[in-house]
Write an enzyme that holds these catalytic residues in place. Sequence first.
Site, PDB file in Angstrom:
ATOM      1  N   ASP A 135       2.188   7.440  -8.379  1.00 14.63           N
ATOM      2  CA  ASP A 135       1.829   7.095  -7.004  1.00 14.63           C
ATOM      3  C   ASP A 135       1.164   5.728  -7.018  1.00 14.63           C
ATOM      4  O   ASP A 135       0.422   5.398  -7.954  1.00 14.63           O
ATOM      5  CB  ASP A 135       0.883   8.121  -6.377  1.00 14.63           C
ATOM      6  CG  ASP A 135       0.667   7.843  -4.893  1.00 14.63           C
ATOM      7  OD1 ASP A 135       1.564   8.179  -4.095  1.00 14.63           O
ATOM      8  OD2 ASP A 135      -0.385   7.276  -4.531  1.00 14.63           O
ATOM      9  N   ASP A 147      -3.263  11.690  -5.066  1.00 15.17           N
ATOM     10  CA  ASP A 147      -1.892  11.939  -4.615  1.00 15.17           C
ATOM     11  C   ASP A 147      -0.955  12.202  -5.793  1.00 15.17           C
ATOM     12  O   ASP A 147      -0.034  13.026  -5.692  1.00 15.17           O
ATOM     13  CB  ASP A 147      -1.380  10.761  -3.793  1.00 15.17           C
ATOM     14  CG  ASP A 147      -1.992  10.707  -2.397  1.00 15.17           C
ATOM     15  OD1 ASP A 147      -2.782  11.609  -2.060  1.00 15.17           O
ATOM     16  OD2 ASP A 147      -1.691   9.759  -1.649  1.00 15.17           O
ATOM     17  N   HIS A 167      -4.431   9.387  -0.089  1.00 14.96           N
ATOM     18  CA  HIS A 167      -4.255   7.933  -0.173  1.00 14.96           C
ATOM     19  C   HIS A 167      -5.110   7.316  -1.272  1.00 14.96           C
ATOM     20  O   HIS A 167      -5.339   6.111  -1.282  1.00 14.96           O
ATOM     21  CB  HIS A 167      -4.496   7.257   1.183  1.00 14.96           C
ATOM     22  CG  HIS A 167      -3.698   7.880   2.286  1.00 14.96           C
ATOM     23  ND1 HIS A 167      -2.318   7.956   2.239  1.00 14.96           N
ATOM     24  CD2 HIS A 167      -4.080   8.494   3.437  1.00 14.96           C
ATOM     25  CE1 HIS A 167      -1.894   8.580   3.327  1.00 14.96           C
ATOM     26  NE2 HIS A 167      -2.933   8.916   4.061  1.00 14.96           N
TER      27      HIS A 167
END
Length: 215
Positions: free
Chosen positions: A23, A186, A181
């Site tokens: 991510d 994540d 976020h």
Amino acid sequence: MSDNAQLTGLCDRFRGFYPVVIDVETAGFNAKTDALLEIAAITLKMDEQGWLMPDTTLHFHVEPFVGANLQPEALAFNGIDPNDPDRGAVSEYEALHEIFKVVRKGIKASGCNRAIMVAHNANFDHSFMMAAAERASLKRNPFHPFATFDTAALAGLALGQTVLSKACQTAGMDFDSTQAHSALYDTERTAVLFCEIVNRWKRLGGWPLPAAEEV
């Protein structure tokens, strides 16, 4: 027992691909012009019974490359201050060099041939990682240049949800929206979600595949 029933190794499960969950957090949507600000990676492993689980975690705050765009809307969304000295940010080269080194080691140890990115809305993360690797002149990129496992698509199929938080909750997983976020959080949630989807398919009898004569 059929040969297929014995396929419990990670190298057997994904056609020789070594799945790595990624991510990124960025300062915009354009991988060529906007800054990569944070990246996390989690490698996966498989136990002797063929169950998939998270393995090694890496996480880096990243310095914007020279001339990078910093879109105010993106920074407001992810809450990152690129100028905060407490971030402990490293260069794109340092972050990706370390991730690629660990991934190459995992590929070799698992008997796989190449890494494949697992990510939620994977095209976004893949484009930023590849652009950063190109800027850093990293020649030994272990990841497939375009193939990915997108958990948004997989969760839509398996769980009827495409948003990460809703997919996790539908799968019976916790999801803390206050930590969303963050590349690290994540990635952790995406890794557990991907493992749950793969393992659920196994629990339902979808893997290992039946022998040809049993179909």
